[in-house]
Motif scaffolding. Structure first.
Motif, mmCIF file in Angstrom:
data_model
loop_
_atom_site.group_PDB
_atom_site.id
_atom_site.type_symbol
_atom_site.label_atom_id
_atom_site.label_comp_id
_atom_site.label_asym_id
_atom_site.label_seq_id
_atom_site.Cartn_x
_atom_site.Cartn_y
_atom_site.Cartn_z
ATOM 1 N N GLY A 1 40.602 12.623 75.151
ATOM 2 C CA GLY A 1 40.841 12.722 76.584
ATOM 3 C C GLY A 1 40.959 11.372 77.277
ATOM 4 N N ILE A 2 41.198 10.307 76.533
ATOM 5 C CA ILE A 2 41.338 8.973 77.116
ATOM 6 C C ILE A 2 42.792 8.793 77.535
ATOM 7 N N THR A 3 43.006 8.473 78.791
ATOM 8 C CA THR A 3 44.371 8.315 79.287
ATOM 9 C C THR A 3 44.704 6.869 79.635
ATOM 10 N N ARG A 4 43.713 6.053 79.877
ATOM 11 C CA ARG A 4 43.969 4.659 80.245
ATOM 12 C C ARG A 4 43.789 3.770 79.022
ATOM 13 N N THR A 5 44.909 3.305 78.486
ATOM 14 C CA THR A 5 44.880 2.487 77.274
ATOM 15 C C THR A 5 45.346 1.066 77.571
ATOM 16 N N ARG A 6 45.111 0.611 78.775
ATOM 17 C CA ARG A 6 45.650 -0.663 79.233
ATOM 18 C C ARG A 6 45.310 -1.825 78.318
ATOM 19 N N ALA B 1 53.228 14.702 71.273
ATOM 20 C CA ALA B 1 53.285 13.243 71.135
ATOM 21 C C ALA B 1 53.703 12.848 69.724
ATOM 22 N N ARG C 1 47.343 20.060 71.330
ATOM 23 C CA ARG C 1 47.371 19.010 72.355
ATOM 24 C C ARG C 1 48.157 17.794 71.902
ATOM 25 N N ILE C 2 48.064 17.430 70.624
ATOM 26 C CA ILE C 2 48.679 16.184 70.178
ATOM 27 C C ILE C 2 50.044 16.368 69.531
ATOM 28 N N ALA D 1 48.046 7.738 70.313
ATOM 29 C CA ALA D 1 48.547 9.058 70.704
ATOM 30 C C ALA D 1 47.617 10.165 70.231
ATOM 31 N N PHE E 1 43.183 8.997 71.070
ATOM 32 C CA PHE E 1 42.901 8.888 72.493
ATOM 33 C C PHE E 1 43.194 10.200 73.199
ATOM 34 N N SER E 2 44.279 10.875 72.781
ATOM 35 C CA SER E 2 44.604 12.169 73.365
ATOM 36 C C SER E 2 43.524 13.193 73.044
#
Length: 171
Positions: free
Chosen positions: A140-145, A48, A44-45, A133, A136-137
């Motif tokens: 499963g965290i996608t919002r890193t605002r 990136a 998965r990672i 990268a 969080f990946s």
């Protein structure tokens, strides 16, 4: 002391296996399951990571970091940061291995002010983009605002504090 250091890892591994066995855990099955999950995370990672490391290599090889250092040297000087450290400060949030400062250590020496500042900077900052990268990946965290700006501010504070601390301690 040296013998104890050499035996530390084998003793920890044997102790963990023994503890799991005493608790009636299938230690081998847990090991295989964990290795499988690790490989899934890697798949998965990996894209990136490959993109980040390729971009870092391209920017370093292009000479862009050295051009930025010469352009920003007046501002860096007022902040107490030698311009020679700018490539390290720009690359460190992206890749720890690319920012190791080997060029600085080889050029100026480990006991120079620049070598000391580089070492303290590497120890007091994080590979922000790499961490986001990878971890969080994997989670499963996608919002890193908010995480990204906060982490970059912490890196900037770490760079400034490192230069200040080396200046105070080694004057």
């Amino acid at each position: 002391m040296a013998l104890m250091t050499q035996l530390l890892v084998p003793c920890v591994l044997a102790g963990t296996a023994l503890y799991g066995t005493l608790r009636r855990v299938d230690v081998y099955g847990a090991l295989v399951q964990g290795a499988g999950q690790g490989l899934e995370t890697l798949t998965r990672i990996a894209p990136a990571l490959i993109c980040l490391l390729t971009a870092v290599s391209m920017v370093r090889a292009s000479g862009l970091l050295q051009a930025l250092a010469s352009w920003l040297s007046p501002v860096l000087g007022r902040l107490g940061l030698p311009p020679e450290l700018l490539p390290l400060m720009l690359v460190r949030p992206i890749s720890g291995s690319a920012a190791l400062g080997a060029d600085l250590i080889n050029t100026y020496g480990p006991d120079s002010d620049l070598g000391r500042m580089a070492a303290v900077m590497l120890g007091s900052t994080e590979t922000t983009f790499y961490t986001i990268a990878v971890y969080f990946s994997a989670a499963g965290i996608t919002r890193t605002r908010y995480a990204l700006p906060a982490a970059l501010c912490a890196d900037a504070a770490g760079f400034l504090a490192s230069a200040w601390a080396v200046g105070v301690v080694f004057g």
